[in-house]
Design a protein around this motif. Sequence first.
Motif, mmCIF file in Angstrom:
data_model
loop_
_atom_site.group_PDB
_atom_site.id
_atom_site.type_symbol
_atom_site.label_atom_id
_atom_site.label_comp_id
_atom_site.label_asym_id
_atom_site.label_seq_id
_atom_site.Cartn_x
_atom_site.Cartn_y
_atom_site.Cartn_z
ATOM 1 N N LEU A 2 0.945 -1.163 0.044
ATOM 2 C CA LEU A 2 0.027 0.013 0.055
ATOM 3 C C LEU A 2 1.065 1.273 0.048
ATOM 4 C CD1 LEU A 2 -2.700 -1.328 2.800
ATOM 5 C CD2 LEU A 2 -3.009 -0.999 0.045
ATOM 6 N N LEU A 3 0.475 2.372 -0.901
ATOM 7 C CA LEU A 3 1.239 3.328 -0.773
ATOM 8 C C LEU A 3 0.830 4.273 0.217
ATOM 9 C CD1 LEU A 3 0.635 4.289 -4.531
ATOM 10 C CD2 LEU A 3 2.703 3.187 -3.564
ATOM 11 N N LEU A 4 1.772 5.198 0.693
ATOM 12 C CA LEU A 4 1.660 6.202 1.684
ATOM 13 C C LEU A 4 2.072 7.594 1.210
ATOM 14 C CD1 LEU A 4 0.823 6.746 4.689
ATOM 15 C CD2 LEU A 4 3.300 6.223 5.276
ATOM 16 N N MET A 5 1.099 8.701 1.251
ATOM 17 C CA MET A 5 1.240 10.096 1.218
ATOM 18 C C MET A 5 0.703 10.797 2.065
ATOM 19 S SD MET A 5 0.018 10.111 -3.154
ATOM 20 C CE MET A 5 0.896 9.187 -4.119
ATOM 21 N N ALA A 6 1.290 11.929 2.121
ATOM 22 C CA ALA A 6 0.615 13.032 3.179
ATOM 23 C C ALA A 6 0.637 14.068 2.431
ATOM 24 C CB ALA A 6 1.498 13.063 4.475
#
Length: 217
Positions: free
Chosen positions: A193-197
């Motif tokens: 799963l990708l993680l962005m902010a």
Amino acid sequence: MLPKCGRKTSPRGGCANSLLVLVGLAAILSVSHAYIRVCYYTNWSQFRPSKGRFLPENIDPFVCTHILFAFGVANATSNNITAIEWNDPALYSRMMDLKIQNPNLKVLMAIGGWNARSTHFTQIVANDASMTQFNNNALAFLRQHKFDGLDIDWEYPTTRGGSPRDRRRFTVWLQSLRQLFEQEAIESKQPRLLLMAAVVGAIAPALAYYQIPQIVQ
């Protein structure tokens, strides 16, 4: 930096633009040199009148490489991601149909937004137990609805009902999510799963809100 619309006074009202930068693209670019175009789909655009109404079916799945569904709630009461609109789960599914046309498209859940303030985020990251519970529940939510990752729109740590501890705890939270996503990918044999902010783009508040070198890692 990308222009972004945040949800304002009315859950079905307009939104104001602010400049934010998506942290996490560096991680994507480190494994791929392809061009990245990140877009937001807002779940209140379905309520615009006449020709302003915009639905998942109106999206050209080849315009954006990543589409962020805005927004879900980071719910500190249940320590889970919860929907805002009554038909959000149906919209999730219709968003995923876009990947039938473009299998390379990534669709992520964005949680927070301007109206969310810091209250629930601060409670979630207040201690390791609540943070771990939220992370596990969020991972299950993402897999259940076939999202490709999570975008955290906390606007902004330490402010708007937050705590001075949030600056450090936000870093810890991102680290723990990344570790969980990596481990789960190994165990499930699914793509990680990708993680962005979404974070503030102005350098002065950015230095006050975030531990930038640690987050970039």
